[in-house]
Write an enzyme that holds these catalytic residues in place. Structure first.
Site, PDB file in Angstrom:
ATOM      1  N   ASP A 247      -1.386  -9.585   2.226  1.00 49.89           N
ATOM      2  CA  ASP A 247      -1.142 -10.123   0.882  1.00 49.89           C
ATOM      3  C   ASP A 247      -0.816 -11.609   1.047  1.00 49.89           C
ATOM      4  OD1 ASP A 247      -0.028 -10.938  -1.551  1.00 49.89           O
ATOM      5  OD2 ASP A 247       1.283  -9.222  -1.809  1.00 49.89           O
TER       6      ASP A 247
ATOM      7  N   LYS B  90       8.301  -0.551  -2.027  1.00 49.31           N
ATOM      8  CA  LYS B  90       8.798  -1.756  -1.365  1.00 49.31           C
ATOM      9  C   LYS B  90       9.804  -1.336  -0.305  1.00 49.31           C
ATOM     10  CE  LYS B  90       6.754  -4.988  -3.849  1.00 49.31           C
ATOM     11  NZ  LYS B  90       5.908  -6.045  -3.271  1.00 49.31           N
TER      12      LYS B  90
ATOM     13  N   LYS C 279       3.064   2.487  -4.473  1.00 49.51           N
ATOM     14  CA  LYS C 279       3.467   1.485  -3.472  1.00 49.51           C
ATOM     15  C   LYS C 279       4.980   1.370  -3.477  1.00 49.51           C
ATOM     16  CE  LYS C 279       3.004  -3.495  -3.588  1.00 49.51           C
ATOM     17  NZ  LYS C 279       2.037  -4.599  -3.713  1.00 49.51           N
TER      18      LYS C 279
ATOM     19  N   ASP D 237       5.129  -1.776   1.184  1.00 46.81           N
ATOM     20  CA  ASP D 237       4.950  -3.239   1.149  1.00 46.81           C
ATOM     21  C   ASP D 237       6.256  -3.891   1.589  1.00 46.81           C
ATOM     22  OD1 ASP D 237       4.333  -5.880   0.686  1.00 46.81           O
ATOM     23  OD2 ASP D 237       3.947  -5.668  -1.464  1.00 46.81           O
TER      24      ASP D 237
HETATM   25  O1  OSB Z   1       4.033  -8.232  -2.951  1.00 45.53           O
HETATM   26  O2  OSB Z   1       2.663  -7.396  -4.302  1.00 45.53           O
HETATM   27  C1  OSB Z   1       3.711  -7.997  -4.098  1.00 45.53           C
HETATM   28  C2  OSB Z   1       5.509  -8.592  -7.427  1.00 45.53           C
HETATM   29  C3  OSB Z   1       5.996  -9.852  -7.231  1.00 45.53           C
HETATM   30  C4  OSB Z   1       5.769 -10.481  -6.017  1.00 45.53           C
HETATM   31  C5  OSB Z   1       5.062  -9.839  -5.019  1.00 45.53           C
HETATM   32  C6  OSB Z   1       4.548  -8.562  -5.208  1.00 45.53           C
HETATM   33  C7  OSB Z   1       4.816  -7.917  -6.432  1.00 45.53           C
HETATM   34  C8  OSB Z   1       4.404  -6.553  -6.725  1.00 45.53           C
HETATM   35  C9  OSB Z   1       4.242  -6.195  -8.193  1.00 45.53           C
HETATM   36  O3  OSB Z   1       4.253  -5.699  -5.889  1.00 45.53           O
HETATM   37  C10 OSB Z   1       2.959  -5.558  -8.535  1.00 45.53           C
HETATM   38  C11 OSB Z   1       2.764  -5.462 -10.036  1.00 45.53           C
HETATM   39  O4  OSB Z   1       2.532  -6.501 -10.699  1.00 45.53           O
HETATM   40  O5  OSB Z   1       2.868  -4.354 -10.544  1.00 45.53           O
HETATM   41 MG    MG Z   2       2.584  -7.511  -1.616  1.00 48.91          MG
END
Ligand code: OSB
Ligand code: MG
Length: 368
Positions: free
Chosen positions: A238, A162, A160, A187
């Protein structure tokens, strides 16, 4: 049964690497740990609220306040039939992450009392679950490509990435070009709007992404539905899903095709199961998201992900991906892209109480 004692602690946990999402970055977690004691059984849970209100409105401090002001004083001393239904303050609105810390500790309590694992108490029977990794926004495309390569080599089954405006279309094409068959997804953590960014979102439709997670506002289900009509990449929700009611609305509006379930975000295991069941019935796959949890929170995520509807790899990575040293033993470590589901009683891992105590920066004790 009667909860005799509750202890809430905050410990700082430094991440091995800075983690950046579209709304900001994290160097260290301020983890809130909860312990409930009941007839010789000790349950542990983690409140996953973030340091800032950049993901949802909850923070370490709001959760601490709600837990210590209302939830924990009401919890201690009360009689309960089934640990899976701890809702000490039914009139309390919102604050799902604060409430989830108690609700989930109740599941650990109930599982330990029956001497079964959390997964078993959930009725799941998978012994390992497929997992992926979430990569924060990197300074350069080269840095990202290097991370992706490393994680694929480690065996993660979902990568994934960001994204945010300006670090998206070109960056994703570079990844896709270098790894033509890799299971990648993006994401955005709500960084886009439909009227301003539709063409940019449509451009990302050509990168063969497994899904596009939460592209639009955390409050805008309708726009996600309108977007899904205009792109073929599945939209995954999400932040938009804070309750089973939100999930029903998303299913009804076809505001996506996939839901990321984080038990903290929706108020615990009970609501997570309700969302899972509604998605299974509607034919939507789900997967378990993460909040950069310590091993305590991770144990709950692994157990939840062992339910049958969790067909997509979760954001459940090795302890080592986050921490120099986790606070539980054994640490979480996948085997061939699969995370073994602990089979000991309750969360199935043991918090290192001495180390946790030494790391504690604040603590409150509630006694019946
Ligand atoms: O959007 O999924 C998210 C971490 C903090 C806040 C939001 C998100 C995330 C992650 C981390 O994507 C995922 C993980 O814990 O490895
Ligand atoms: Mg997310």
């Amino acid at each position: 049964m009667r909860i005799q004692r509750a202890v809430i602690r905050e410990i700082p946990l430094e991440l091995r690497e800075y983690f950046e999402i579209s709304s900001g970055g994290t160097r260290a977690r301020r983890a809130v740990l909860l312990t409930l004691e009941c007839e010789g059984v000790e349950a542990w849970s983690e409140c996953v609220a973030g340091e800032t209100p950049g993901y949802t409105y909850e923070t370490t401090d709001t959760a601490w306040f709600v837990l210590t002001r209302w939830l924990l004083p009401a919890l201690v001393g009360t009689e309960f039939e089934d640990g899976r239904r701890l809702h000490p303050v039914p009139w309390l609105r919102g604050h799902p992450m604060a409430r989830a810390a108690i609700e989930m500790a109740g599941w650990d309590l109930e599982a330990k009392r029956r001497n079964v694992s959390l997964a078993r108490l959930l009725g799941a029977n998978r012994t390992a679950v497929p997992v992926g990794v979430s990569i924060g926004i990197q300074k350069t495309d080269d840095a990202l490509l290097e991370r992706v390569e490393g994680f694929i080599a480690e065996g993660y089954r979902k990568i994934k990435i960001k994204i945010k405006p300006g670090r998206d279309v070109e960056m994703l094409s570079a990844v896709r070009e270098r790894f033509p068959d890799a299971p990648i997804m993006a994401d955005a953590n709500s960084a886009y709007t439909l009227d301003r960014d539709l063409s940019r979102l449509q451009a990302m439709d050509h990168h063969d992404l497994m899904m596009m997670e939460q592209p639009l506002s955390h409050e805008d289900m309708l726009d996600h539905s309108l977007l899904q009509e205009q792109i073929s990449t599945p939209v995954c929700l999400d932040e938009s899903i804070r309750s089973p009611g939100d999930a029903r609305l998303a299913l009804h509006l076809q505001a996506g095709r996939i839901i990321n379930i984080k038990p903290g975000r929706v108020g615990g295991f009970g609501p997570s199961i309700a969302i899972h069941d509604a998605c299974v019935e509607a034919g939507w796959p789900v997967w378990c998201g993460g909040m950069l949890e310590s091993g305590v929170g991770r144990a709950y995520n692994v157990a939840l992900a062992s339910l049958p509807g969790f067909t997509i790899p979760g954001d459940i990575s090795n302890s080592r991906r986050y921490w120099a040293r986790d606070i539980v033993s054994p640490e979480f470590e996948m085997v061939g892209g699969m995370m073994p589901v602990p089979d000991g009683p309750g969360i199935g891992v043991t918090p290192d109480v001495e180390r946790i105590e030494a790391m504690t920066v604040r603590k409150e004790v509630f006694e019946a």
